[in-house]
Design a protein around this motif. Structure first.
Motif, PDB file in Angstrom:
ATOM      1  N   ALA A 197       0.826  -1.211   0.000  1.00  0.00           N
ATOM      2  CA  ALA A 197       0.000   0.000   0.000  1.00  0.00           C
ATOM      3  C   ALA A 197       0.863   1.265   0.000  1.00  0.00           C
ATOM      4  O   ALA A 197       0.552   2.238  -0.698  1.00  0.00           O
ATOM      5  CB  ALA A 197      -0.923  -0.009   1.216  1.00  0.00           C
ATOM      6  N   MET A 198       1.934   1.249   0.761  1.00  0.00           N
ATOM      7  CA  MET A 198       2.808   2.419   0.817  1.00  0.00           C
ATOM      8  C   MET A 198       3.543   2.622  -0.507  1.00  0.00           C
ATOM      9  O   MET A 198       3.743   3.762  -0.931  1.00  0.00           O
ATOM     10  CB  MET A 198       3.802   2.269   1.965  1.00  0.00           C
ATOM     11  N   SER A 199       3.945   1.547  -1.152  1.00  0.00           N
ATOM     12  CA  SER A 199       4.671   1.692  -2.413  1.00  0.00           C
ATOM     13  C   SER A 199       3.761   2.179  -3.530  1.00  0.00           C
ATOM     14  O   SER A 199       4.243   2.774  -4.492  1.00  0.00           O
ATOM     15  CB  SER A 199       5.340   0.380  -2.806  1.00  0.00           C
ATOM     16  N   CYS A 200       2.465   1.928  -3.417  1.00  0.00           N
ATOM     17  CA  CYS A 200       1.545   2.457  -4.429  1.00  0.00           C
ATOM     18  C   CYS A 200       1.423   3.974  -4.332  1.00  0.00           C
ATOM     19  O   CYS A 200       1.116   4.633  -5.321  1.00  0.00           O
ATOM     20  CB  CYS A 200       0.169   1.812  -4.267  1.00  0.00           C
ATOM     21  N   ARG A 201       1.657   4.517  -3.167  1.00  0.00           N
ATOM     22  CA  ARG A 201       1.581   5.969  -2.988  1.00  0.00           C
ATOM     23  C   ARG A 201       2.880   6.647  -3.422  1.00  0.00           C
ATOM     24  O   ARG A 201       2.872   7.539  -4.254  1.00  0.00           O
ATOM     25  CB  ARG A 201       1.275   6.277  -1.516  1.00  0.00           C
ATOM     26  N   ARG A 202       3.979   6.256  -2.823  1.00  0.00           N
ATOM     27  CA  ARG A 202       5.311   6.765  -3.164  1.00  0.00           C
ATOM     28  C   ARG A 202       6.293   5.611  -3.074  1.00  0.00           C
ATOM     29  O   ARG A 202       6.184   4.760  -2.201  1.00  0.00           O
ATOM     30  CB  ARG A 202       5.774   7.861  -2.193  1.00  0.00           C
ATOM     31  N   TRP A 203       7.300   5.606  -3.925  1.00  0.00           N
ATOM     32  CA  TRP A 203       8.232   4.478  -3.968  1.00  0.00           C
ATOM     33  C   TRP A 203       9.070   4.387  -2.705  1.00  0.00           C
ATOM     34  O   TRP A 203       9.492   3.314  -2.314  1.00  0.00           O
ATOM     35  CB  TRP A 203       9.136   4.562  -5.204  1.00  0.00           C
ATOM     36  N   TRP A 204       9.316   5.489  -2.014  1.00  0.00           N
ATOM     37  CA  TRP A 204      10.210   5.495  -0.867  1.00  0.00           C
ATOM     38  C   TRP A 204       9.492   5.243   0.455  1.00  0.00           C
ATOM     39  O   TRP A 204      10.146   5.071   1.488  1.00  0.00           O
ATOM     40  CB  TRP A 204      10.977   6.810  -0.786  1.00  0.00           C
ATOM     41  N   LEU A 205       8.187   5.221   0.486  1.00  0.00           N
ATOM     42  CA  LEU A 205       7.467   5.014   1.752  1.00  0.00           C
ATOM     43  C   LEU A 205       7.746   3.665   2.420  1.00  0.00           C
ATOM     44  O   LEU A 205       7.837   3.602   3.646  1.00  0.00           O
ATOM     45  CB  LEU A 205       5.967   5.209   1.537  1.00  0.00           C
ATOM     46  N   PRO A 206       7.898   2.555   1.685  1.00  0.00           N
ATOM     47  CA  PRO A 206       8.240   1.303   2.384  1.00  0.00           C
ATOM     48  C   PRO A 206       9.588   1.356   3.090  1.00  0.00           C
ATOM     49  O   PRO A 206       9.810   0.607   4.044  1.00  0.00           O
ATOM     50  CB  PRO A 206       8.262   0.265   1.260  1.00  0.00           C
TER      51      PRO A 206
END
Length: 132
Positions: free
Chosen positions: A52-61
């Motif tokens: 879910a985080m990677s769908c928003r921004r690549w660096w969030l995970p």
């Protein structure tokens, strides 16, 4: 129709996990360690959050990776200790140690994998070209 089947399967799986957690655990070192279903459920949670985080921004995970790495280091430190690790192996068995190690390794790599997948698709290159 497919959503109902998925929800039905997930509900059945959650009931089996809840039943495993409610089962009495042997006394001793086993009380301090999380049961195997909790390890796998935590891994699935980390994978879902990473996706879910990677769908928003690549660096969030990558922000999820730091606390996960710290928690994994605590688990691995207990399993690697000569006294505590031997007691855990004696009470819970070698298969539990194998599951804990596998869950720990996957929990470390899954956020990095999702961040790399999104960055590799060109999201990072698109953002860099906008900056200059």
């Amino acid at each position: 129709m497919a959503v109902r089947r998925i929800l039905l399967v997930l509900t059945g799986w959650m009931w089996s996990v809840a039943a495993a957690l409610a089962a009495p655990i042997a006394t001793g070192m086993a009380e301090r360690e999380p049961p195997a279903p909790v390890l796998w459920l935590t891994l699935l949670t980390i994978a879902g959050l990473s996706l879910a985080m990677s769908c928003r921004r690549w660096w969030l995970p990558l922000m999820l990776w730091v606390p996960v790495a710290f928690a994994v280091s605590l688990i691995i430190a207990e399993l690697a200790d000569p006294v505590i690790g031997a007691a855990i192996r004696e009470e819970l068995g070698g298969f539990y140690v194998l599951q804990a190690d596998l869950c720990a390794a996957l929990a470390i790599t899954v956020p990095l994998m999702f961040a790399n997948m999104r960055f590799g698709r060109g999201d990072g290159a698109k953002n860099r070209s906008l900056l200059g």
